[in-house]
Design a protein around this motif. Sequence first.
Motif, mmCIF file in Angstrom:
data_model
loop_
_atom_site.group_PDB
_atom_site.id
_atom_site.type_symbol
_atom_site.label_atom_id
_atom_site.label_comp_id
_atom_site.label_asym_id
_atom_site.label_seq_id
_atom_site.Cartn_x
_atom_site.Cartn_y
_atom_site.Cartn_z
ATOM 1 N N ALA A 54 -7.590 7.094 -10.284
ATOM 2 C CA ALA A 54 -6.196 7.529 -10.375
ATOM 3 C C ALA A 54 -5.261 6.462 -9.804
ATOM 4 C CB ALA A 54 -6.017 8.852 -9.634
ATOM 5 N N HIS A 55 -5.634 5.892 -8.669
ATOM 6 C CA HIS A 55 -4.817 4.832 -8.066
ATOM 7 C C HIS A 55 -4.737 3.619 -9.000
ATOM 8 C CE1 HIS A 55 -3.074 2.219 -5.018
ATOM 9 N NE2 HIS A 55 -4.028 1.334 -5.268
ATOM 10 N N GLU A 56 -5.863 3.286 -9.589
ATOM 11 C CA GLU A 56 -5.923 2.141 -10.507
ATOM 12 C C GLU A 56 -5.000 2.355 -11.700
ATOM 13 O OE1 GLU A 56 -9.631 1.109 -12.930
ATOM 14 O OE2 GLU A 56 -9.945 0.062 -11.040
ATOM 15 N N LEU A 79 -0.587 7.079 -22.869
ATOM 16 C CA LEU A 79 -2.031 7.261 -22.837
ATOM 17 C C LEU A 79 -2.571 7.214 -21.410
ATOM 18 C CD1 LEU A 79 -3.125 5.196 -25.964
ATOM 19 C CD2 LEU A 79 -2.434 7.576 -25.782
ATOM 20 N N LEU A 80 -1.969 6.379 -20.567
ATOM 21 C CA LEU A 80 -2.368 6.369 -19.159
ATOM 22 C C LEU A 80 -2.064 7.715 -18.507
ATOM 23 C CD1 LEU A 80 -1.167 2.815 -18.007
ATOM 24 C CD2 LEU A 80 -3.519 3.564 -18.359
ATOM 25 N N GLU A 81 -0.938 8.324 -18.888
ATOM 26 C CA GLU A 81 -0.589 9.643 -18.350
ATOM 27 C C GLU A 81 -1.610 10.693 -18.793
ATOM 28 O OE1 GLU A 81 1.658 10.823 -16.240
ATOM 29 O OE2 GLU A 81 2.205 8.759 -15.797
ATOM 30 N N VAL A 82 -2.051 10.599 -20.053
ATOM 31 C CA VAL A 82 -3.075 11.531 -20.542
ATOM 32 C C VAL A 82 -4.332 11.410 -19.704
ATOM 33 C CG1 VAL A 82 -4.623 12.035 -22.477
ATOM 34 C CG2 VAL A 82 -2.195 11.666 -22.902
ATOM 35 N N HIS A 83 -4.736 10.185 -19.407
ATOM 36 C CA HIS A 83 -5.955 9.969 -18.619
ATOM 37 C C HIS A 83 -5.789 10.452 -17.180
ATOM 38 C CE1 HIS A 83 -8.352 6.997 -21.294
ATOM 39 N NE2 HIS A 83 -7.742 7.923 -22.004
ATOM 40 N N LEU A 84 -4.597 10.306 -16.640
ATOM 41 C CA LEU A 84 -4.351 10.822 -15.291
ATOM 42 C C LEU A 84 -4.443 12.347 -15.265
ATOM 43 C CD1 LEU A 84 -1.460 8.496 -14.070
ATOM 44 C CD2 LEU A 84 -3.632 8.871 -12.892
ATOM 45 N N MET A 85 -3.922 12.991 -16.325
ATOM 46 C CA MET A 85 -4.012 14.449 -16.394
ATOM 47 C C MET A 85 -5.456 14.909 -16.525
ATOM 48 S SD MET A 85 -0.717 15.771 -18.592
ATOM 49 C CE MET A 85 -0.867 14.621 -19.951
ATOM 50 N N LEU A 86 -6.244 14.182 -17.313
ATOM 51 C CA LEU A 86 -7.658 14.536 -17.447
ATOM 52 C C LEU A 86 -8.395 14.357 -16.123
ATOM 53 C CD1 LEU A 86 -8.448 12.916 -20.926
ATOM 54 C CD2 LEU A 86 -8.448 15.360 -20.396
ATOM 55 N N LEU A 87 -8.055 13.322 -15.380
ATOM 56 C CA LEU A 87 -8.699 13.071 -14.089
ATOM 57 C C LEU A 87 -8.507 14.243 -13.134
ATOM 58 C CD1 LEU A 87 -7.973 9.365 -13.096
ATOM 59 C CD2 LEU A 87 -10.204 10.462 -13.142
ATOM 60 N N HIS A 88 -7.329 14.872 -13.206
ATOM 61 C CA HIS A 88 -7.004 15.948 -12.277
ATOM 62 C C HIS A 88 -7.135 17.329 -12.919
ATOM 63 C CE1 HIS A 88 -5.036 12.443 -10.315
ATOM 64 N NE2 HIS A 88 -5.506 13.025 -9.228
ATOM 65 N N ASP A 89 -7.861 17.401 -14.019
ATOM 66 C CA ASP A 89 -8.083 18.691 -14.668
ATOM 67 C C ASP A 89 -8.984 19.554 -13.786
ATOM 68 O OD1 ASP A 89 -9.869 20.497 -16.517
ATOM 69 O OD2 ASP A 89 -8.055 20.069 -17.660
ATOM 70 N N GLU A 90 -8.455 20.692 -13.334
ATOM 71 C CA GLU A 90 -9.187 21.543 -12.398
ATOM 72 C C GLU A 90 -10.438 22.156 -13.014
ATOM 73 O OE1 GLU A 90 -8.768 21.808 -9.231
ATOM 74 O OE2 GLU A 90 -7.040 20.467 -9.256
ATOM 75 N N MET A 91 -10.356 22.520 -14.310
ATOM 76 C CA MET A 91 -11.508 23.125 -14.976
ATOM 77 C C MET A 91 -12.660 22.133 -15.065
ATOM 78 S SD MET A 91 -9.755 25.333 -18.055
ATOM 79 C CE MET A 91 -11.358 25.817 -18.671
ATOM 80 N N LEU A 92 -12.340 20.874 -15.394
ATOM 81 C CA LEU A 92 -13.369 19.840 -15.486
ATOM 82 C C LEU A 92 -14.004 19.605 -14.112
ATOM 83 C CD1 LEU A 92 -14.811 17.683 -17.200
ATOM 84 C CD2 LEU A 92 -12.955 16.106 -16.637
#
Length: 588
Positions: A54-56, A79-92
């Motif tokens: 996330a920091h990267e 696209l970076l925002e999409v990846h940040l959202m996936l990183l913090h997806d609570e269900m995942l």
Amino acid sequence: MAFCLQGFPVSRGVAIGRAVRIAPTHLDVARYFIEPDQVDAEWERLRAARDAVAHELRQLALSLQRDKAAETSSELLALLEVHLMLLHDEMLAASVRDIITQRRYGAEWALVTQLEITSKQFDEMADPYLRERKADVQQVVDRMLRHLKGTPSPTSLSASATTQLNAGQGEAANTPLVLVAHDLSPADMLNFKKTVFAGFVTDVGGKTSHTAIVARSMDIPAVVGARSASQLVRQGDMVIIDGDAGVLIVEPSPILLQEYAFKQRQGEIERERLNRLIHTPAVTLDGQEIELLANIEVPSDATAARNVGAMGVGLFRSEFLFMGRGGDLPSEDEQYESYRLAVQNMNGRPVTIRTVDVGADKPLDGHKSDQLNPALGLRAIRWSLSEPSMFLAQLRAILRAAAHGPVHLLLPMLGSVKEAKQALGFIERARQELQARDVAHGAVQVGAMIEVPGAALMAREFAQLFDFLSIGTNDLIQYTLAIDRADEAVAHLYDPLHPAVLRLVETTIREGRAAGKPVTVCGEMAGDPSMTRLLLGLGLRSFSMHPTRILPIKKEVLQSDTHKLAPWANALLRSDDVQAAMDHAPGG
């Protein structure tokens, strides 16, 4: 020994260089069990990797925002925002933690196990664009695995490593390199700007994958979907990427190298010539003014569209606001700000905003669809009409944005007059609600998207109801021929030149012009120079495409005579060999 691999051509041009091969991290993961007292430690390792990634990504986003001259900023940032959202997806995160806790899998193994489960869910989606979003999850997981294992990013080769590879081939340190990978993330793509890579090839991906989208915006020669390229190509192999044909040539002969080097030089010269056309009006030899518009994904794309001379935005896909939100829908104010920004970025040129083209087959609410065939189910305008509060919020946001400049509102996947009148009723209701709230808003032109055969056959009636028509050729071809172009078993049958498709396109153009209503083509046919003369001959005067395709299409327009093309195109509609007839299109 020389051999070729075929993939999807997604970004024009030729790249020649030594291969740098990167294997997918998730295919090389140690599978081990842990003791009960190690569960917390494994989870902390995973959280640390997530936070590091996330920091990267945030640092990359900041550097991109500071680079005001970067034409690719808009798409990469999104696209970076999409990846940040996936990183913090609570269900995942919860699913991975359950695997560590209950099955006692190590962190890497748990992450890959959940990736396999999630990938299967994406594979079951009907929409090809949504299916390819599986790659985003894989890219995020791959990046976390690299941190867990201490492996560098695919594109982070040091100068010394680059020199070493070239030295091993007896070449200078500045010899171009070509990246061959299973897949590349948006963050990896961003690093292309800091490396000597001249192009790339990936095993996976399609024409609508994020990798393809960014490659086009960066104008990097690229081929995606080349299957086993990362396994068959060896480190240091001399390779050629033909981004126009979608071909990777490995260890070419000296003669083939010379031919492609010449083609590469010719391509560079051609780009310089095309850039001189930016300020040239798009007018045919017989004086027909042609409207060249841009398709955009996010508001800041409007700047890139304006920079290449787009006369407006013919398709602003609003889906980016609705996806990857973990079940939340965007508010009216959030949508309004995005639409307003796109309108203002076009400096008075019209912006066509398509209402959300998603539905029950797409993961907006976090629930899996139970439809047997989602592609023919509750999607696009059907879904909007079934969700009045969501639809009205979007319509109000679009009407409010129209106070800042010319806005056209486009309704996707209409199939009947009844649907059309329902949608028009919602637009009027949204206007009345804004008036009651005394909120500033503007007038909009309303258009119907023609992307199912039933709509094309009803073009006369639609032309009476709407201010303009817009043909979405991608879906029109798929629905007309009953072919999913993302399905490898039938993709070869996807044919833009099928007589049935061409007759539906011609019918729509003819009926629109008869009613005095503008007609635009906004599918891939609009951005394909080999189709330009045919569409001009069929009477089309408005094209909308990815911004990088505007100048090649303008070149075709400037060399065309519609008086000569019209009889040829009409005869072609009755031809039993359309492809052969296309090879004999009249010149200027």
